[in-house]
Design an enzyme around this catalytic site. Structure first.
Site, mmCIF file in Angstrom:
data_model
loop_
_atom_site.group_PDB
_atom_site.id
_atom_site.type_symbol
_atom_site.label_atom_id
_atom_site.label_comp_id
_atom_site.label_asym_id
_atom_site.label_seq_id
_atom_site.Cartn_x
_atom_site.Cartn_y
_atom_site.Cartn_z
ATOM 1 N N LYS A 193 98.296 74.345 77.826
ATOM 2 C CA LYS A 193 97.147 73.526 78.239
ATOM 3 C C LYS A 193 97.126 73.336 79.743
ATOM 4 O O LYS A 193 96.252 72.661 80.282
ATOM 5 C CB LYS A 193 97.190 72.169 77.537
ATOM 6 N N HIS B 234 97.320 62.359 68.175
ATOM 7 C CA HIS B 234 97.129 63.700 67.624
ATOM 8 C C HIS B 234 98.029 63.823 66.382
ATOM 9 O O HIS B 234 99.079 63.185 66.309
ATOM 10 C CB HIS B 234 97.567 64.691 68.711
ATOM 11 N N CYS C 271 92.282 67.571 65.385
ATOM 12 C CA CYS C 271 93.631 67.177 64.946
ATOM 13 C C CYS C 271 93.837 65.675 65.126
ATOM 14 O O CYS C 271 94.920 65.221 65.489
ATOM 15 C CB CYS C 271 94.726 67.951 65.675
ATOM 16 N N GLN D 48 97.985 66.014 76.947
ATOM 17 C CA GLN D 48 96.681 65.980 77.621
ATOM 18 C C GLN D 48 96.737 65.338 78.997
ATOM 19 O O GLN D 48 95.732 65.321 79.707
ATOM 20 C CB GLN D 48 95.651 65.248 76.750
ATOM 21 N N ASP E 264 103.438 61.191 74.415
ATOM 22 C CA ASP E 264 102.870 62.523 74.206
ATOM 23 C C ASP E 264 102.025 62.852 75.435
ATOM 24 O O ASP E 264 100.965 62.260 75.638
ATOM 25 C CB ASP E 264 102.037 62.503 72.913
#
Lengths: 132, 405
Positions: free
Chosen positions: B224, B121, B363, B201, B198
């Site tokens: 999220k 991202h 993104c 997600q 990261d």
């Protein structure tokens, strides 16, 4: 029900301009040539102008993207052909949106006005600020 | 122990927004929030609204206790060793920027190599590009294969060059690819790199154990995972966080301030300057409770079922191209394109049917360039997604095809 709403949004003649774009292609040795893109959705519109005594005698556009951006460009070329640059300068965002004749959501307004940006930046060198 | 399953009909009662009739297929962008989360925030505003860590009166103590309670919930949720390793941020982006600033400026120098991936991202690319430009370091990106999975052979080659930092997402937001993170972290650590994962997600959608993962930093967002916007987490191994300087400076991150100089607060407060997003952090705590009650294995199982259903339904649509790996190796994200129909046109038509669909570059412009597309349409799922919403998406797709035929 919803289909009718969609058809209204994607009016027949917008789809027609999208599928059968007018003045599509490139000019050889154009007097003005300019391209702009909208990185958010990847829309690209470029225009080539041929001028004769300050009048747009021929025009072609090229590009790719959503139906709104491409139909808007096609409609604008039809309007520009035969206009003087001075007359072309008077075209504003209300004219372009009016010509599309549909309710454009804020998220899609950049698509609708991309071709106008090409005209403004390319034909009379205005700064490429977003027109909203 | 019996495997827990998700009762979607019951869950949806906790989300008043579904009474509007929308089919919400954009949870990878931001999730919806249950009454338990908004209720916890409202309770703070109405019953003990005050600033934390400062006042001696009762409601301020209550606010402080609730604010700090989220830290322990998050620690347990990702199995960190200590709450000192749980730093509140505004979200994943701020967490990664914090590391790029506070760790990066001390540890990345001229000629150093940073390894990222083409699946990342922008928030896990741009901070490193800025750092690399400033320090004279350079960046290499691990490519994907034709299935949309990272090329591990290329990653192994890059590790031989001794990168200082390896950063990648556990799950791709644009394609849903689940990366073999544990193996990648182990290999990167063996090569001597510091590793940031990261988790924006992955944390909402599958069990996460940062110690088993073995990474040095792990970043994610509350919004999220059923929480509010404005509250996210940076996990960092304690010894690394101890050695780092503050990111933002100001109130609450200090021990003593004198004209001659300042000593910083202990972990984790050293990184939490200024008045914090108190209600949001409390809301995040409620979101973690909600997910913990559901069980993250059950969450993953439900999303896999929906993803398989969607994958199959969409595979049957003519002129539809699916990007990324098969459902078993992807999270609840389906990225696709339609022949002759721009994703934005599809999203506009879907919107007329109250189907919320994302269209754009997600993104992840380097990935879009790699795939040779400007944009894709993306449907993403969560604990509350039901098959009927997928059916509505498929109808919208067919409707768009009819209009554009």
């Amino acid at each position: 029900m919803s289909a009718a709403a969609d058809d209204q949004f994607y009016r027949e003649y917008i789809l027609d301009h999208y599928k059968n774009p007018r003045n599509y292609g490139r000019l050889e040795h154009p007097d003005i040539s300019h391209e702009e893109d909208n990185p958010l959705c990847g829309d690209v519109v470029g225009m080539d102008f041929r001028l004769q005594d300050g009048v747009i005698s021929d025009i072609r556009f090229h590009g790719r993207g959503c139906a709104i951006s491409q139909a808007s460009a096609s409609l604008l070329t039809e309007r520009l052909k035969g206009l003087s640059l001075e007359e072309a300068k008077k075209i504003n965002k209300d004219d372009v949106l009016g010509e599309l004749g549909i309710d454009i959501s804020p998220a899609r307004i950049k698509c609708a006005l991309l071709s106008l940006k090409v005209l403004k930046v390319g034909a009379y060198g205005l700064a490429g600020d977003d027109e909203e | 122990m019996a495997t827990r399953t998700i009762d979607v009909a019951a869950i949806r009662k906790d989300f008043p927004i579904f009474e509007t009739g929308i089919a919400y297929l954009d949870s990878a962008n931001t999730s919806q929030r249950p009454k338990q989360v908004t209720g916890a925030m409202l309770e703070y505003f109405e019953k003990f609204n005050s600033n934390i860590h400062r006042a001696a009166y009762r409601i301020a103590e209550e606010a402080t206790v609730r604010y700090e309670a989220t830290r322990e919930k998050v620690r347990a949720f990702i199995n960190a060793a200590s709450t000192k390793e749980i730093v509140y941020t505004r979200g994943t982006t701020e967490a990664i920027n914090l590391v790029a600033y506070s760790w990066g400026r001390k540890n990345i120098g001229q000629g150093d190599l940073i390894v990222l991936t083409i699946l990342d991202h922008h928030s896990n690319i741009v901070p490193w590009q800025i750092l690399a430009a400033e320090r004279g370091a350079h960046i290499e990106y691990v490519d994907i294969d034709e299935k949309g999975e990272l090329r591990q052979d290329q990653f192994a080659e890059l590790l031989k060059r001794g990168p200082k930092l390896v950063a990648f997402n556990l799950v791709s937001n644009a394609m849903g690819t689940i990366n073999p993170a544990r193996d990648m972290v182990a290999a990167a650590k063996k090569a001597g790199a510091t590793v940031l994962v990261d988790g924006a997600q992955s944390t909402p959608h599958q069990p996460v154990d940062v110690r088993a993962l073995g990474c040095d930093f792990y970043a994610f967002s509350g919004h999220k995972m059923l929480g509010p916007t404005g509250a996210g987490i940076l996990y960092g191994r304690r010894e690394l966080l101890e050695a780092m300087d503050p990111f933002m400076a100001g109130g609450d991150m200090i021990k003593t301030v004198r004209i001659e100089g300042t000593t910083y607060h202990d972990l984790p407060w050293k990184f939490e300057a200024g008045t914090q997003a108190i209600a949001e952090v409390i809301g995040l705590g409620a979101a973690v409770d909600y997910l913990t009650d559901l069980g993250m294995d059950a969450v993953r199982a439900h999303e896999l079922e929906i993803t398989e259903y969607a994958y199959e339904a969409m595979s049957d649509v003519e002129g539809l191209t699916l990007y990324g790996p098969p459902p078993s190796r992807r999270a609840g994200v389906v990225s696709f394109s339609l022949e002759g129909i721009h994703p934005h046109d599809l999203a506009t038509i879907a919107d007329r049917d109250q189907v919320c669909l994302r269209a754009g570059h997600h993104c992840a412009m380097p990935l879009m360039t790699r795939l040779g597309v400007a944009a894709t349409a993306r449907a993403s799922f969560y604990v509350y997604t039901q098959k009927e919403e997928v059916d509505r998406l498929v109808s919208s797709i067919k409707e768009a095809q009819r209009i554009f035929a």
